[in-house]
Design an enzyme around this catalytic site. Structure first.
Site, PDB file in Angstrom:
ATOM      1  N   HIS A 167       0.866  -1.195   0.000  1.00  0.00           N
ATOM      2  CA  HIS A 167       0.000   0.000   0.000  1.00  0.00           C
ATOM      3  C   HIS A 167       0.892   1.231   0.000  1.00  0.00           C
ATOM      4  O   HIS A 167       1.759   1.377   0.876  1.00  0.00           O
ATOM      5  CB  HIS A 167      -0.882   0.014   1.243  1.00  0.00           C
ATOM      6  CG  HIS A 167      -1.810  -1.162   1.333  1.00  0.00           C
ATOM      7  ND1 HIS A 167      -3.098  -1.129   0.877  1.00  0.00           N
ATOM      8  CD2 HIS A 167      -1.619  -2.422   1.810  1.00  0.00           C
ATOM      9  CE1 HIS A 167      -3.677  -2.307   1.085  1.00  0.00           C
ATOM     10  NE2 HIS A 167      -2.797  -3.114   1.657  1.00  0.00           N
TER      11      HIS A 167
ATOM     12  N   THR B 250      -2.939   1.863  -4.320  1.00  0.00           N
ATOM     13  CA  THR B 250      -3.335   3.057  -3.572  1.00  0.00           C
ATOM     14  C   THR B 250      -4.811   3.349  -3.765  1.00  0.00           C
ATOM     15  O   THR B 250      -5.422   2.976  -4.771  1.00  0.00           O
ATOM     16  CB  THR B 250      -2.487   4.277  -3.976  1.00  0.00           C
ATOM     17  OG1 THR B 250      -2.613   5.280  -2.961  1.00  0.00           O
ATOM     18  CG2 THR B 250      -2.901   4.870  -5.307  1.00  0.00           C
ATOM     19  N   THR B 251      -5.361   4.048  -2.792  1.00  0.00           N
ATOM     20  CA  THR B 251      -6.755   4.455  -2.813  1.00  0.00           C
ATOM     21  C   THR B 251      -6.857   5.853  -3.412  1.00  0.00           C
ATOM     22  O   THR B 251      -6.271   6.785  -2.852  1.00  0.00           O
ATOM     23  CB  THR B 251      -7.279   4.580  -1.359  1.00  0.00           C
ATOM     24  OG1 THR B 251      -6.819   3.476  -0.618  1.00  0.00           O
ATOM     25  CG2 THR B 251      -8.769   4.699  -1.316  1.00  0.00           C
TER      26      THR B 251
ATOM     27  N   GLU C 221      -8.723 -11.788   6.552  1.00  0.00           N
ATOM     28  CA  GLU C 221      -7.680 -11.128   7.344  1.00  0.00           C
ATOM     29  C   GLU C 221      -7.934 -11.252   8.835  1.00  0.00           C
ATOM     30  O   GLU C 221      -7.008 -11.324   9.633  1.00  0.00           O
ATOM     31  CB  GLU C 221      -7.741  -9.632   7.008  1.00  0.00           C
ATOM     32  CG  GLU C 221      -6.560  -9.095   6.322  1.00  0.00           C
ATOM     33  CD  GLU C 221      -6.692  -7.580   6.170  1.00  0.00           C
ATOM     34  OE1 GLU C 221      -7.723  -7.109   5.669  1.00  0.00           O
ATOM     35  OE2 GLU C 221      -5.739  -6.900   6.558  1.00  0.00           O
TER      36      GLU C 221
HETATM   37  P1  IMP Z   1      -3.257   4.041   0.386  1.00  0.00           P
HETATM   38  O1  IMP Z   1      -4.352   3.280  -0.261  1.00  0.00           O
HETATM   39  O2  IMP Z   1      -2.082   4.283  -0.494  1.00  0.00           O
HETATM   40  O3  IMP Z   1      -3.761   5.311   1.001  1.00  0.00           O
HETATM   41  O4  IMP Z   1      -2.695   3.103   1.560  1.00  0.00           O
HETATM   42  C1  IMP Z   1      -3.239   3.043   2.840  1.00  0.00           C
HETATM   43  C2  IMP Z   1      -4.583   2.329   2.915  1.00  0.00           C
HETATM   44  O5  IMP Z   1      -4.406   0.941   2.679  1.00  0.00           O
HETATM   45  C3  IMP Z   1      -5.192   2.421   4.324  1.00  0.00           C
HETATM   46  O6  IMP Z   1      -6.184   3.380   4.368  1.00  0.00           O
HETATM   47  C4  IMP Z   1      -5.800   1.073   4.582  1.00  0.00           C
HETATM   48  O7  IMP Z   1      -7.186   1.127   4.445  1.00  0.00           O
HETATM   49  C5  IMP Z   1      -5.271   0.172   3.512  1.00  0.00           C
HETATM   50  N1  IMP Z   1      -4.489  -0.915   4.101  1.00  0.00           N
HETATM   51  C6  IMP Z   1      -3.182  -0.937   4.326  1.00  0.00           C
HETATM   52  N2  IMP Z   1      -2.825  -2.114   4.877  1.00  0.00           N
HETATM   53  C7  IMP Z   1      -3.929  -2.837   5.001  1.00  0.00           C
HETATM   54  C8  IMP Z   1      -4.207  -4.147   5.495  1.00  0.00           C
HETATM   55  O8  IMP Z   1      -3.350  -4.911   5.957  1.00  0.00           O
HETATM   56  N3  IMP Z   1      -5.495  -4.527   5.476  1.00  0.00           N
HETATM   57  C9  IMP Z   1      -6.486  -3.761   4.981  1.00  0.00           C
HETATM   58  N4  IMP Z   1      -6.271  -2.550   4.504  1.00  0.00           N
HETATM   59  C10 IMP Z   1      -5.001  -2.083   4.506  1.00  0.00           C
HETATM   60 ZN    ZN Z   2      -2.876  -5.012   2.493  1.00  0.00          ZN
END
Ligand code: IMP
Ligand code: ZN
Length: 340
Positions: free
Chosen positions: A20, A105-106, A206
């Site tokens: 992520h 990424t989100t 998970e």
């Molecule tokens: P982004 O999507 O680049 O902002 O990365 C962070 C997002 O990834 C967080 O908001 C989490 O919701 C998600 N995330 C990161 N690690 C995990 C995990 O192990 N389980 C579920 N969601 C995760």
């Molecule tokens: Zn993950």
């Protein structure tokens, strides 16, 4: 098993498929962003090295998710910090010997930047980083990152994946706090993605609360190409996974141990149950190296230490991962060249 010989895991060309973006930013990088914002009077946040001290990696499911909403997203909240942190993350992976990275990424709207601009910015930073660090190729997966999202929000991510599919976006992910939400709501979004040829990976079993047979059956019906974590899997679903030749299993040892998502330590990790099974393809991944602090070279070292794989087992397993990348035939051919 074969010969036990300590390999140089940093030099070993590696694939990373479950990382992520916001969770992979090093504390040093967050600190650098903070210093710059502080000097420009652009933040009231505390120094990241105080909020997340170096060496602290024992975040569990309760303390992990708020790290993003209460800190990381508030610090990385504009085009400059997004650009800087994306390049820094890719540099860290490249220096750890990763030759092919699928970042996820989100899409987030940041100030005047909408979600389209967010994806554009990340892809631009990926391009810059690939030119700078020539050893690594990077592709992007877009995450539906909150299981409480609506179908409309999920469809928006699918539309973004389609829009950017020729610019480096290769897949769709479902992640977020596993204690929340009902994934069956997203079925039309994942069906639409699959029909459009977008690859699918899903955070799977998970936590116990996200591992009911009903939930796992729903996800398996989406025909995912890969599954992340795969922890609390009932026997009936294990059989389904085993029978699914070629499905990728993204296993994240340090994350699962640090976050106490499994009972016991590394020796008890389900990597031991899966790595030698014919059919599914196990790929060791970091998940959030910025939080859990174990680069993928260290994940391989842990695997060798705790599961006693010989040199040939390790090299064979690492190479098998090529089959489950989302990056297409050209990337696969490149990796088959590089990976012995
Ligand atoms: P982004 O999507 O680049 O902002 O990365 C962070 C997002 O990834 C967080 O908001 C989490 O919701 C998600 N995330 C990161 N690690 C995990 C995990 O192990 N389980 C579920 N969601 C995760
Ligand atoms: Zn993950």
């Amino acid at each position: 098993m074969g010969d036990v010989q300590v390999l140089d895991f940093k030099s070993m060309p590696k694939i990373e498929l479950h990382a992520h973006l916001s969770g992979s930013i090093s504390r040093q990088c967050l600190h650098e962003i903070w210093i710059e914002k502080k000097a420009a009077n652009k933040t009231d946040l505390e120094d990241p090295l105080i909020v997340m001290p170096l060496g602290k990696h024992d975040y569990d499911l309760e303390t992990f998710f708020p790290l993003f909403s209460s800190y990381i997203y508030r610090l990385v909240d504009d085009a400059d910090s997004l650009h800087y942190s994306t390049i820094s993350v890719i540099e860290d992976f490249a220096k750890d010997g990763v030759v092919y990275l699928e970042l996820r990424t989100t899409p987030r709207a940041l100030g005047s930047m909408d979600k389209i601009a967010y994806v554009n910015h990340v892809l631009t930073a990926i391009d810059v980083a690939q030119q700078k660090f020539e050893s690594i190729q990077v592709r992007l997966i877009l995450s539906i990152a909150d299981r409480r999202n609506t179908l409309v929000e999920a469809n928006e991510v699918v539309a973004l994946a389609l829009r950017f599919r020729d610019s480096g976006v290769v897949g769709l992910d479902l992640c977020g706090d596993p204690t929340k939400g009902d994934v069956s709501l997203f079925t039309p979004a994942f069906e639409a993605a699959r029909e459009a040829g977008i690859k699918i990976t899903v955070h799977f079993a998970e936590a116990e609360c996200s591992a009911s047979e009903a939930e796992l059956e729903t996800i398996m019906d989406w025909m995912p190409d890969r599954l992340g974590h795969v922890i609390h899997v009932p026997e009936s679903v294990k059989k389904q996974i085993t029978a699914h030749s070629g499905i990728g299993l993204e296993l994240c040892l340090s994350c699962n141990v640090q976050a106490k998502m499994i009972v016991g330590s590394f020796d008890a990790h389900h990597f031991g149950d899966w790595w030698h099974v014919d059919g599914p393809v196990v790929v060791p991944c970091t998940d959030d190296v910025g939080v859990f602090g174990s680069p993928v070279s260290n994940e391989w070292a842990l695997i060798q230490e705790h599961f006693h794989l010989g040199r040939n087992d390790i090299l064979g397993l690492a190479r098998k991962g090529i089959d489950v990348i989302f990056g297409g035939e050209e990337q696969k051919a490149r990796l088959r060249e590089i990976m012995w």
